[in-house]
Design a protein around this motif. Structure first.
Motif, PDB file in Angstrom:
ATOM      1  N   ASP A 172       0.821  -1.197   0.000  1.00  0.00           N
ATOM      2  CA  ASP A 172       0.000   0.000   0.000  1.00  0.00           C
ATOM      3  C   ASP A 172       0.865   1.261   0.000  1.00  0.00           C
ATOM      4  OD1 ASP A 172      -2.873   0.729   0.022  1.00  0.00           O
ATOM      5  OD2 ASP A 172      -2.188   1.982   1.686  1.00  0.00           O
ATOM      6  N   TYR A 173       2.005   1.172   0.680  1.00  0.00           N
ATOM      7  CA  TYR A 173       2.930   2.307   0.725  1.00  0.00           C
ATOM      8  C   TYR A 173       3.525   2.570  -0.662  1.00  0.00           C
ATOM      9  CZ  TYR A 173       7.353   4.734   1.426  1.00  0.00           C
ATOM     10  OH  TYR A 173       8.412   5.599   1.311  1.00  0.00           O
ATOM     11  N   VAL A 174       3.895   1.491  -1.355  1.00  0.00           N
ATOM     12  CA  VAL A 174       4.472   1.655  -2.692  1.00  0.00           C
ATOM     13  C   VAL A 174       3.429   2.277  -3.626  1.00  0.00           C
ATOM     14  CG1 VAL A 174       5.360   0.403  -4.709  1.00  0.00           C
ATOM     15  CG2 VAL A 174       6.179  -0.184  -2.424  1.00  0.00           C
ATOM     16  N   LYS A 175       2.178   1.862  -3.474  1.00  0.00           N
ATOM     17  CA  LYS A 175       1.075   2.385  -4.286  1.00  0.00           C
ATOM     18  C   LYS A 175       0.793   3.853  -3.931  1.00  0.00           C
ATOM     19  CE  LYS A 175      -2.460   1.365  -7.032  1.00  0.00           C
ATOM     20  NZ  LYS A 175      -2.436   0.692  -8.287  1.00  0.00           N
ATOM     21  N   ALA A 176       0.817   4.178  -2.645  1.00  0.00           N
ATOM     22  CA  ALA A 176       0.526   5.540  -2.201  1.00  0.00           C
ATOM     23  C   ALA A 176       1.545   5.963  -1.145  1.00  0.00           C
ATOM     24  CB  ALA A 176      -0.895   5.614  -1.623  1.00  0.00           C
ATOM     25  N   PRO A 177       2.749   6.398  -1.592  1.00  0.00           N
ATOM     26  CA  PRO A 177       3.801   6.757  -0.630  1.00  0.00           C
ATOM     27  C   PRO A 177       3.350   7.879   0.305  1.00  0.00           C
ATOM     28  CG  PRO A 177       4.681   6.652  -2.851  1.00  0.00           C
ATOM     29  CD  PRO A 177       3.195   6.597  -2.971  1.00  0.00           C
ATOM     30  N   ARG A 178       3.584   7.692   1.581  1.00  0.00           N
ATOM     31  CA  ARG A 178       3.219   8.685   2.586  1.00  0.00           C
ATOM     32  C   ARG A 178       4.022   8.408   3.851  1.00  0.00           C
ATOM     33  NH1 ARG A 178      -0.543   4.590   1.789  1.00  0.00           N
ATOM     34  NH2 ARG A 178      -1.908   3.932   3.521  1.00  0.00           N
ATOM     35  N   ILE A 179       3.810   9.222   4.878  1.00  0.00           N
ATOM     36  CA  ILE A 179       4.530   8.972   6.124  1.00  0.00           C
ATOM     37  C   ILE A 179       3.792   7.892   6.903  1.00  0.00           C
ATOM     38  CG2 ILE A 179       5.206   9.959   8.364  1.00  0.00           C
ATOM     39  CD1 ILE A 179       5.673  12.618   6.942  1.00  0.00           C
ATOM     40  N   ILE A 180       4.444   6.749   7.069  1.00  0.00           N
ATOM     41  CA  ILE A 180       3.845   5.667   7.856  1.00  0.00           C
ATOM     42  C   ILE A 180       4.765   5.379   9.033  1.00  0.00           C
ATOM     43  CG2 ILE A 180       3.111   3.241   7.875  1.00  0.00           C
ATOM     44  CD1 ILE A 180       2.357   3.439   4.996  1.00  0.00           C
ATOM     45  N   LEU A 181       4.210   5.399  10.237  1.00  0.00           N
ATOM     46  CA  LEU A 181       4.957   5.016  11.435  1.00  0.00           C
ATOM     47  C   LEU A 181       4.332   3.738  11.980  1.00  0.00           C
ATOM     48  CD1 LEU A 181       6.066   7.947  11.276  1.00  0.00           C
ATOM     49  CD2 LEU A 181       5.812   8.110  13.733  1.00  0.00           C
ATOM     50  N   ILE A 182       5.157   2.730  12.234  1.00  0.00           N
ATOM     51  CA  ILE A 182       4.642   1.483  12.800  1.00  0.00           C
ATOM     52  C   ILE A 182       5.407   1.171  14.070  1.00  0.00           C
ATOM     53  CG2 ILE A 182       4.036  -0.917  12.307  1.00  0.00           C
ATOM     54  CD1 ILE A 182       4.992  -0.500   9.481  1.00  0.00           C
ATOM     55  N   SER A 183       4.678   0.904  15.143  1.00  0.00           N
ATOM     56  CA  SER A 183       5.384   0.468  16.337  1.00  0.00           C
ATOM     57  C   SER A 183       5.157  -1.025  16.516  1.00  0.00           C
ATOM     58  CB  SER A 183       4.870   1.214  17.569  1.00  0.00           C
ATOM     59  OG  SER A 183       3.610   0.723  17.946  1.00  0.00           O
ATOM     60  N   SER A 184       6.162  -1.683  17.053  1.00  0.00           N
ATOM     61  CA  SER A 184       6.023  -3.106  17.336  1.00  0.00           C
ATOM     62  C   SER A 184       7.064  -3.535  18.346  1.00  0.00           C
ATOM     63  CB  SER A 184       6.184  -3.932  16.062  1.00  0.00           C
ATOM     64  OG  SER A 184       6.188  -5.301  16.394  1.00  0.00           O
ATOM     65  N   HIS A 185       6.733  -4.588  19.101  1.00  0.00           N
ATOM     66  CA  HIS A 185       7.721  -5.179  19.995  1.00  0.00           C
ATOM     67  C   HIS A 185       8.692  -6.027  19.193  1.00  0.00           C
ATOM     68  CE1 HIS A 185       4.614  -4.310  22.916  1.00  0.00           C
ATOM     69  NE2 HIS A 185       5.536  -4.393  23.828  1.00  0.00           N
ATOM     70  N   TYR A 186       8.203  -6.515  18.064  1.00  0.00           N
ATOM     71  CA  TYR A 186       9.004  -7.441  17.274  1.00  0.00           C
ATOM     72  C   TYR A 186       9.585  -6.716  16.074  1.00  0.00           C
ATOM     73  CZ  TYR A 186       6.019 -10.505  19.974  1.00  0.00           C
ATOM     74  OH  TYR A 186       5.335 -11.098  20.986  1.00  0.00           O
ATOM     75  N   LEU A 187      10.799  -6.217  16.255  1.00  0.00           N
ATOM     76  CA  LEU A 187      11.447  -5.492  15.172  1.00  0.00           C
ATOM     77  C   LEU A 187      11.760  -6.439  14.017  1.00  0.00           C
ATOM     78  CD1 LEU A 187      12.833  -3.068  13.943  1.00  0.00           C
ATOM     79  CD2 LEU A 187      14.834  -3.559  15.312  1.00  0.00           C
ATOM     80  N   GLY A 188      12.195  -7.642  14.351  1.00  0.00           N
ATOM     81  CA  GLY A 188      12.645  -8.593  13.336  1.00  0.00           C
ATOM     82  C   GLY A 188      11.666  -8.782  12.199  1.00  0.00           C
ATOM     83  N   GLU A 189      10.395  -8.999  12.531  1.00  0.00           N
ATOM     84  CA  GLU A 189       9.448  -9.329  11.467  1.00  0.00           C
ATOM     85  C   GLU A 189       9.034  -8.127  10.615  1.00  0.00           C
ATOM     86  OE1 GLU A 189       6.347 -11.180  13.730  1.00  0.00           O
ATOM     87  OE2 GLU A 189       5.359  -9.259  14.104  1.00  0.00           O
ATOM     88  N   MET A 190       9.205  -6.909  11.141  1.00  0.00           N
ATOM     89  CA  MET A 190       8.841  -5.773  10.290  1.00  0.00           C
ATOM     90  C   MET A 190      10.047  -5.139   9.597  1.00  0.00           C
ATOM     91  SD  MET A 190       7.698  -2.646  12.763  1.00  0.00           S
ATOM     92  CE  MET A 190       8.676  -2.041  14.114  1.00  0.00           C
TER      93      MET A 190
END
Lengths: 298, 154
Positions: A172-190
């Motif tokens: 979705d980001y590639v289709k519509a580039p924008r500022i996306i912030l994602i938080s997660s405990h699991y850095l590895g998978e993202m």
């Protein structure tokens, strides 16, 4: 674009954010990492304009975010605390969001409902924890808000679905580039989908940089104990372990090791191994002093 | 979705993968190389990370940019890659050899003498290869025979 200037937030005297400063000026997927209580959720809520700063400020398109209509129209915050009208069906929720967010892509939202096997006339409150999270992410991405904040979007989901979701965010980001912030405990998978990492620790920004910088932050050195000890005396050591008589392994800052005054001859007797961003993150956030073993050995 | 392997940073792993594609001839000199968006799709990685991987190849002049058209494999790509791999492989083997010699207490002079002897042998067998009628069997074909035997066993 978003910017925090010395953003500080206290809740009843307890610090959540303290002098937190950073800026994101163009499209990117940024991973927001930090241990529980580091201040990730407070940061997201401040950017979404839900919290009044105790000090400093959070800006969205150069406007202070708190209770600001510009911020509200341009930011979507996806988290567990999203509130929906209890009797509403998924289709009705999509319709109401599409009236508020002007870039909302209804076709995409309906397509994603179908892809994830969600019934459009199901009611949100009847869904299981993981399915609720999926629906919130569908809303959050379909809104196509210039600033998309995803707080633990994969929480409560099965591992297979999690990978799928991260790939969906990337597409979705590639289709519509924008500022996306994602938080997660699991850095590895993202990690694969990230461009930058914002590392929050004890209410402050500890480091904000490209993923590749985090990929070579710390290294493990392994070799004869006498040489390792030479390094150990002069650098901060994040972890040290002995393997039998003739082998010791330590984790140190990569740049500090490269700058260290140590002959090539001695260097050549050590083997180097990179530490993953996830591993570095664990080392950097570990409590000072001894760790769990010391507690039991004393 | 393809999976990259190893403990190196993602963009470094990607650069290695691209180099292997070129070495294997799957992308040839003067052909267009995968775009950052194509790579993002193939590996499920951020396009910015994919671009960093491609830029490693640009820095080494294995790939060059054509304004508005994308990135292409340079005419010297194979030469550059072969040279680089040669240096890496030999350096690595020499490092192992030096460590082994030390362990077995072989002196520097002795090791150099042994190395020279081996080099002369190799030269001699190269000569034999160019004139195979002349006596002994060339080293190369012995190796081939071994593999053939192995296959028959299976």
């Amino acid at each position: 674009m978003i910017r925090c200037e010395s953003l500080t937030k206290f809740f009843n005297g307890t610090r959540a954010l303290e002098e937190c400063s950073f800026e994101i000026s163009g499209p990117s997927i940024t991973g927001v990492i930090g241990v529980n209580g580091a201040g990730k959720t407070t940061l997201f809520k401040s950017l979404a304009g839900f919290l009044k700063p105790s000090g400093g400020n959070a800006y969205v398109f150069d406007q202070p975010a708190f209770q600001n209509i510009i911020a509200a129209q341009n930011v979507i915050l996806v988290d567990e605390s999203m509130e929906f009208y209890p009797g509403a069906t998924l289709k009705e929720l999509i319709d109401s969001y599409s009236r508020f967010y002007r870039n909302f892509d209804v076709k995409l939202a309906m397509g994603l409902l179908k892809y994830f096997n969600l019934q459009q006339n199901a009611k949100y409150k009847t869904l299981s924890k993981g399915v609720r999270a999926t629906f919130r992410l569908i809303l959050g991405l379909s809104a196509r808000a210039p600033i998309t904040l995803l707080d633990e979007p994969a929480d409560g989901m099965d591992p297979g679905v999690r990978t799928d979701l991260y790939q969906l965010i990337l597409k979705d980001y590639v289709k519509a580039p924008r500022i996306i912030l994602i938080s997660s405990h699991y850095l590895g998978e993202m990690e694969p989908i990230l461009e930058d990492i914002l590392f929050i620790h004890e209410g402050k920004v500890l480091k904000h940089d490209g993923l590749e910088v985090f990929e070579s932050l710390l290294i493990a050195l392994q070799g004869p104990p006498d040489i390792i000890e030479l390094v150990e005396k002069r650098l901060k050591v994040y972890e040290g372990k002995n393997f039998g008589e003739g082998l010791r392994r330590i984790v140190v800052d990569k740049e500090a090791y490269e700058l260290l005054d140590l002959s090539e001859k001695l260097r050549s007797r050590l083997t180097l191994q990179g530490i993953s961003p996830e591993g570095s993150f664990t080392h950097l956030t570990r409590r000072e002093g001894g760790g769990i073993n010391e507690l039991y050995d004393s | 979705m393809k999976q990259l392997e190893g403990s190196e940073p993602i963009y470094v792993q990607l650069a290695v993968w691209l180099e292997n594609e070129i070495l294997a001839g799957r992308v040839k000199p003067e052909e267009k190389i995968y775009s950052q968006y194509r790579l993002s799709e193939i590996f499920g990685i951020n396009p910015a990370t994919a671009l960093k991987g491609l830029n490693i190849l640009v820095d080494k002049e294995i790939v060059y940019k054509k304004r508005g058209l994308g990135m292409f494999v340079s005419i010297d790509a194979l030469k550059i890659l072969q040279k680089e791999h040669k240096n890496e492989v030999i350096t690595e083997q020499i490092r192992d050899l030096a460590a082994e010699a030390k362990l077995l207490e072989v002196s520097e002079e002795e090791l150099i003498r042994m190395l020279k002897k081996e080099m002369r042998k190799t030269e001699a067998s190269e000569l034999e290869k160019s004139a195979p009628m002349n006596g002994q069997r060339p080293v190369q074909s012995q190796v081939q025979n071994k593999t053939k035997k192995g296959e028959n066993h299976q």
